[in-house]
Design an enzyme around this catalytic site. Structure first.
Site, mmCIF file in Angstrom:
data_model
loop_
_atom_site.group_PDB
_atom_site.id
_atom_site.type_symbol
_atom_site.label_atom_id
_atom_site.label_comp_id
_atom_site.label_asym_id
_atom_site.label_seq_id
_atom_site.Cartn_x
_atom_site.Cartn_y
_atom_site.Cartn_z
ATOM 1 N N HIS A 1 0.869 -1.180 0.000
ATOM 2 C CA HIS A 1 0.000 0.000 0.000
ATOM 3 C C HIS A 1 0.909 1.235 0.000
ATOM 4 C CE1 HIS A 1 -2.851 2.923 1.772
ATOM 5 N NE2 HIS A 1 -3.804 2.098 1.412
ATOM 6 N N ASP B 1 3.034 -4.101 8.185
ATOM 7 C CA ASP B 1 1.807 -3.345 7.988
ATOM 8 C C ASP B 1 0.654 -4.328 8.169
ATOM 9 O OD1 ASP B 1 -0.534 -2.395 6.869
ATOM 10 O OD2 ASP B 1 0.428 -1.537 5.094
ATOM 11 N N GLN C 1 -4.571 -5.072 6.920
ATOM 12 C CA GLN C 1 -5.542 -6.023 6.376
ATOM 13 C C GLN C 1 -5.574 -7.341 7.141
ATOM 14 O OE1 GLN C 1 -7.816 -5.498 4.054
ATOM 15 N NE2 GLN C 1 -7.117 -3.406 3.766
ATOM 16 N N LYS D 1 -10.349 -0.821 10.738
ATOM 17 C CA LYS D 1 -10.380 -2.084 9.992
ATOM 18 C C LYS D 1 -10.582 -3.272 10.940
ATOM 19 C CE LYS D 1 -7.554 -0.179 6.364
ATOM 20 N NZ LYS D 1 -7.970 -0.080 4.972
ATOM 21 N N CYS E 1 -4.742 1.999 -3.854
ATOM 22 C CA CYS E 1 -3.567 2.618 -3.220
ATOM 23 C C CYS E 1 -2.360 1.701 -3.310
ATOM 24 C CB CYS E 1 -3.813 2.975 -1.763
ATOM 25 S SG CYS E 1 -5.110 4.173 -1.529
HETATM 26 N N1 PMP Z 1 -1.863 -0.666 4.514
HETATM 27 C C1 PMP Z 1 -2.800 -1.430 3.968
HETATM 28 C C2 PMP Z 1 -2.432 -2.799 3.472
HETATM 29 C C3 PMP Z 1 -4.105 -0.964 3.867
HETATM 30 O O1 PMP Z 1 -5.041 -1.728 3.315
HETATM 31 C C4 PMP Z 1 -4.421 0.325 4.353
HETATM 32 C C5 PMP Z 1 -5.826 0.905 4.256
HETATM 33 N N2 PMP Z 1 -6.435 0.731 3.009
HETATM 34 C C6 PMP Z 1 -3.403 1.077 4.937
HETATM 35 C C7 PMP Z 1 -2.146 0.551 5.004
HETATM 36 C C8 PMP Z 1 -3.645 2.439 5.478
HETATM 37 O O2 PMP Z 1 -4.498 2.408 6.554
HETATM 38 P P1 PMP Z 1 -5.086 3.761 7.163
HETATM 39 O O3 PMP Z 1 -5.609 4.538 5.986
HETATM 40 O O4 PMP Z 1 -6.174 3.301 8.072
HETATM 41 O O5 PMP Z 1 -3.978 4.454 7.859
#
Ligand code: PMP
Length: 407
Positions: free
Chosen positions: A124, A201, A204, A227, A365
């Site tokens: 991401h 990270d 997910q 999440k 993203c």
């Molecule tokens: N890493 C991953 C794999 C994600 O799916 C996401 C959210 N789509 C994020 C980071 C970022 O999370 P947040 O926007 O809640 O900070």
């Protein structure tokens, strides 16, 4: 604890009980954010109705209650991820802030010109850009570990990239774009062998009961509360105590200091050193309510149900003409990313929405991996334990209608 029953748990999520565009809502965008059980909504209302106050001031009863709820929430997070100590859990706004904290604070102290930071090709953006920012300051490089056509980290390529100039390896536990579960423990072992640290990270992975920071053998783990069926604007970063203690503060302000003077300021101990300013008290308490809700359910049953959803979706996908799954890693969870031949992902998303079905379309993203796979985007249906097999059918019926309309 009663055996898992999807209809019973659905009743705990008021948002799922509505019609969207004249159809019962089918919410398949859980990768973007998860829905909140009534217990979380109630905890927020209770906090603001009865306990709202600032924390750590010891000034009066309400402040004591707020502090108690806030610190109990930290303990709940620590237990949920099997952290050895609660002081290793730092409140953040979410995954993005957790990664930025480590990149900025640890990176400021440890990265030097010529050092290397490895992230995977399927990260991401929030696990790419913070490293690029600090690397640019320090003259270090951010390099991408290759990903195979099926959406798995190429472990041989990873091993061949490792040398003593690699100081940090930061990878996703589960890919939001493809659903691949990455072998993070193996990655950590290989990285540690060359003296690098490992950041995960967990955005997910956190909702799928697979986060045990000790078993994963990582050094840092970040996730977002929203999440995990909790509120937005709250998340946690876990780090090994000795690493966090040695790192410089990131933001300066109240709460993070011990003594302030113009001759020199000393800093509070962890976790407070990294929590400048009034924290997000209510949402930390809301997140703890989400965790205690999850703890009240039959975990094995939930996991089996999620696997059944994925298996059924896979079976329907294989029989659906013109559908190509993107990311077919052996180990995958709750994400079905796909393209339909000859149809733009955004058009599919719009036609599904008209039928009350919420999915995400685009690059999720994760632009580098989409480009790597030669795609400008996919449709992503992401499942949670409150989804039903009937909703998977609604998705495929919806796709059949969309295809009829568009082709
Ligand atoms: N890493 C991953 C794999 C994600 O799916 C996401 C959210 N789509 C994020 C980071 C970022 O999370 P947040 O926007 O809640 O900070």
């Amino acid at each position: 604890r009663k055996p898992f029953d999807v209809d019973t748990v659905r009743a705990d999520f008021p948002i799922l009980q509505q019609q969207v565009n004249g159809h019962p809502l089918v919410y398949l965008d859980n990768g973007a954010t998860t829905q909140k059980p009534q217990a979380v909504i109630d905890a927020l209302v209770h906090y603001y109705t009865c306990d709202n106050s600032n924390v750590h001031r010891g000034a009066h009863t309400l402040s004591d209650r707020a502090t108690e709820g806030f610190e109990q929430a930290r303990l709940a997070v620590a237990a949920f991820i099997n952290a050895p100590e609660a002081r290793e859990v730092i409140w953040t706004r979410g995954t993005t802030e957790g990664i930025n904290l480590v990149a900025a604070s640890w990176g400021r102290q440890h990265l030097q010109a010529g050092d290397r930071v490895l992230v995977s090709m399927m990260e991401h953006h929030s696990n790419i850009v913070p490293w690029q920012l600090i690397a640019a300051d320090k003259g270090a490089q951010v390099e991408a570990i290759p990903v195979t056509a099926s959406g798995e980290i190429d472990m041989l390529a990873f091993e061949s990239m490792l040398d003593e100039r690699v100081k940090m390896v930061s990878v996703g536990h589960v890919s939001n774009a493809l659903g691949s579960i990455n072998p993070v423990r193996e990655i950590a072992r290989l990285a540690h062998a060359v003296g690098a640290l490992v950041m995960i990270d967990g955005a997910q992975a956190i909702s799928h009961w697979m986060t045990d920071v000790q078993a994963l053998e990582c050094d840092f783990y970040a996730f977002s509360g929203h999440k995990l069926f909790g509120p937005t604007g709250i998340g946690a970063l876990w780090g090994r105590a000795e690493l966090l203690e040695a790192m410089p503060p990131w933001h300066g302000g109240g709460e993070m200091i011990e003594d302030v003077s113009f001759a020199g300021t000393t800093f509070n101990k962890i976790p407070f050193k990294f929590e400048a300013g009034t924290p997000n008290i209510a949402d930390a308490i809301g997140l703890a309510a989400a965790i205690s809700y999850l703890n009240s359910l039959d975990k094995a049953g939930m996991i089996a149900h999620e696997q059944a959803l994925m298996q059924y979706a896979q079976q329907r996908a294989e029989a659906f003409e013109g559908m190509r799954l993107v990311g077919t890693a052996q180990n995958r969870i709750c994400v079905m990313s796909f393209v339909l031949e000859g149809i733009h992902a955004a058009d599919i998303g719009m036609l599904l929405d008209q039928q009350g079905i919420a999915v995400r379309t685009g690059n999720h993203c994760a632009q580098p991996v989409m480009e790597h796979l030669g795609l400008d985007g996919t449709v992503r249906a992401s499942f949670s334990f409150y989804n039903t097999l009937a909703e998977v059918d609604r998705l495929f019926d919806g796709l059949a209608k969309a295809r009829e309309f568009l082709l």
